[in-house]
Design an enzyme around this catalytic site. Structure first.
Site, PDB file in Angstrom:
ATOM      1  N   GLU A 182      -9.586   4.331  -4.433  1.00  0.00           N
ATOM      2  CA  GLU A 182      -9.930   5.475  -3.573  1.00  0.00           C
ATOM      3  C   GLU A 182     -11.409   5.831  -3.714  1.00  0.00           C
ATOM      4  OE1 GLU A 182      -7.043   8.692  -3.805  1.00  0.00           O
ATOM      5  OE2 GLU A 182      -5.490   7.390  -3.015  1.00  0.00           O
TER       6      GLU A 182
ATOM      7  N   GLU B 156      -0.460   2.216  -3.008  1.00  0.00           N
ATOM      8  CA  GLU B 156       0.094   3.550  -3.289  1.00  0.00           C
ATOM      9  C   GLU B 156       0.846   4.007  -2.054  1.00  0.00           C
ATOM     10  OE1 GLU B 156      -2.404   6.587  -5.051  1.00  0.00           O
ATOM     11  OE2 GLU B 156      -3.479   5.087  -6.238  1.00  0.00           O
TER      12      GLU B 156
HETATM   13  O1  AHR Z   1      -0.601   8.750  -7.235  1.00  0.00           O
HETATM   14  C1  AHR Z   1      -1.331   9.927  -7.471  1.00  0.00           C
HETATM   15  C2  AHR Z   1      -2.761   9.838  -6.985  1.00  0.00           C
HETATM   16  O2  AHR Z   1      -2.781   9.739  -5.602  1.00  0.00           O
HETATM   17  C3  AHR Z   1      -3.559   8.642  -7.441  1.00  0.00           C
HETATM   18  O3  AHR Z   1      -4.108   8.825  -8.697  1.00  0.00           O
HETATM   19  C4  AHR Z   1      -4.638   8.540  -6.417  1.00  0.00           C
HETATM   20  O4  AHR Z   1      -5.104   7.245  -6.248  1.00  0.00           O
HETATM   21  C5  AHR Z   1      -3.979   9.109  -5.168  1.00  0.00           C
HETATM   22  O5  AHR Z   1      -4.765  10.030  -4.522  1.00  0.00           O
END
Ligand code: AHR
Length: 492
Positions: A173, A296
């Site tokens: 990110e 994610e």
């Molecule tokens: O999964 C929780 C968080 O969500 C992670 O650390 C981040 O990459 C995303 O914003």
């Protein structure tokens, strides 16, 4: 009646088993308590790793595990997590609750854990606050077989042979917690850092560039244009919530049909995201060499009342199970481009497959979807044609049915179907073409309640059961799918 045609003659790509991957971050009680309790714990453990958790995870055959973050990855300095535990420095986990991180779970523990559960390690490196040298040395520490400062340090710490490391993420990110960069700036940084992520000996690293948030198509465009030739995978993050408005979190367990509907509608949005990001990738990579890595995904609701807001601990219901199944159907159906996906997160955080409370452990409804869908791992995607009836609510509508199907190496066919309507059965008639079925069986996850869940006192409220009433009529599989259910059919 929902009529479907399964064309077994039309074989599509192979469903990469890594679509069923997981993500474990130093966040809340995922690593500590969830995975790692330490050798001196009263909780039964294998060299510090919870025995019950290891056994449960082995059963669902997790192919790949991403670690150490997440946002944590861009603040993590791997050298703090090696050597004798009592000498490892502490740090503040600023992203997640401001708690003290003692670094007792580091590189060696991660590889041992992956080995215990049978998963391929996927490490996410630090671009946001780390140096190129630090990243280069981590890869050398893990994978170099010869004599070098890092390989020697690994030996001093008790590991003579290098590990094999296949997947490495160059930042996380980086448009946000990983450095707040512009796409153009990150593309240059990606190339710079990735240059030093070396292949030592036979170890070949699949390099994953930090990708877009949700519908940031500009990010994908720039990364593919500027660095597409230097990457093997490009990530995408998208969380399913009740609303796009972050101030509306919604409860994981207390909801009515309107939030059931909005969450499932938002789960389907993954299809549009995959399509649109993949279209941009096709422009620069028509041969589909670069994988879309959805590293994610999952539901994100308000934390359980009374728990630390920075720990992202939420319960898990039948709704989460259906969200997972819808995602898997989308990923399977796009297996030409989606090469990996990692649910956020494995234990005690967000859409977890396992929850723990002291000695107790429970398997969530989402766990059972992973269990049910493991038949798709590495199987060949089949062509399925059908027109779904609508599931409508308050003037809005989504498909009532979500499906994917595959044929495994032994020739067995599996069709996974979700019925999203909370009150309407779905009668199905699947015309199986190019295959002479001998019998069909089915398994199901469902409940009377849309918010049914497993608790520490009733851990088997929602489990996989046998689906009754599935039959074969000539070459047709016929049956009834109960409302709010996920079904796996096996046709032999
Ligand atoms: O999964 C929780 C968080 O969500 C992670 O650390 C981040 O990459 C995303 O914003």
């Amino acid at each position: 009646m929902v009529k479907m045609i399964l064309n077994t003659d039309i074989k599509k790509g192979i469903i990469n088993k890594n679509i069923y991957g997981h993500f474990a971050e130093h966040l809340g009680r995922c690593i500590y308590e969830g995975i790692w309790v330490g050798e001196d714990s009263q909780i039964p453990n294998i060299k510090g790793f919870r025995t019950d958790v290891v056994e449960a995870l082995r059963k669902i055959k997790i192919p790949v595990l991403r670690w150490p973050g997440g946002c944590f990855a861009d603040e993590y300095h791997w050298m703090d997590g090696i050597g004798p535990k009592e000498k490892r420095p502490c740090m503040v986990n600023t992203h997640w609750g401001g708690v003290v991180e003692n670094n007792h779970f580091g590189t060696h523990e991660f590889f041992e854990f992956c080995q215990l559960i049978g998963a391929e390690p996927y490490i996410c490196g630090n671009v946001g606050s780390g140096t190129v040298q630090e990243m280069q040395q981590w890869v050398e520490y893990i994978t170099f077989d010869g004599k070098s400062p890092m390989a020697d340090l690994r030996r001093v710490n008790g590991k003579d042979e290098p590990w094999s490391l296949k997947y490495f993420g160059v930042g996380n990110e980086n448009w946000g917690c990983g450095g707040n960069m512009r796409a153009e700036y990150y593309a240059d940084q990606y190339k710079r850092y990735a240059t030093y992520v070396r292949n030592f000996g036979d170890n070949k690293i699949y390099k994953i560039a930090g990708g877009a948030s949700v519908d940031d198509y500009h990010w994908t465009e720039v990364l593919m244009r500027e660095a597409g030739k230097q990457m093997d995978g490009l990530s995408l993050h998208y969380y399913t919530r009740i609303s796009k408005d972050w101030s509306k979190q919604g409860s994981a367990t207390e909801f009515k049909e309107n939030e059931w509907f909005s969450v499932l509608q938002n789960a389907f949005y993954m299809e549009e995201l995959v399509n649109r990001h993949a279209t941009i990738m096709d422009k620069y990579d028509p041969e589909k060499k670069v994988g879309l890595i959805v590293d994610e995904w999952g539901t994100w609701f308000a934390v359980e009342p009374g728990t630390n807001p920075g720990f992202l601990y939420q319960q898990n219901t039948l709704r989460d199970a259906i969200v997972a199944a819808v995602h898997f159907n989308i990923f399977n159906n796009h297996c030409d481009r989606v090469q990996m996906a990692n649910i956020a997160q494995m234990i005690n955080v967000l859409q977890a497959v396992i929850l723990t409370e002291g000695q107790k452990m429970l398997l969530t409804p989402t766990y059972h979807i992973f269990d049910m869908y493991k038949v798709h791992h590495g199987a060949r995607l089949l062509s399925m044609e059908f027109e779904s009836p609508d599931y409508a609510l308050g003037g809005d509508k989504i498909s009532q049915i979500s499906v994917s199907s595959s044929q495994d190496k032994e020739g067995k066919i599996h069709i996974s179907i979700c019925n999203l309507s909370p009150w309407q059965d779905a009668d199905i008639d699947i015309d199986i073409r190019g295959f002479a079925p001998r019998y069909a069986t089915g398994s199901i996850i469902t409940s009377h309640e849309i918010n049914a869940k497993n608790t520490f006192d009733a851990p088997n409220n929602l489990v996989i059961k046998c689906l009754e009433g599935i039959g074969l009529v000539n070459n047709h599989v016929v049956g009834k799918l109960p409302p709010k259910s996920v079904v796996m059919l096996e046709i032999v």
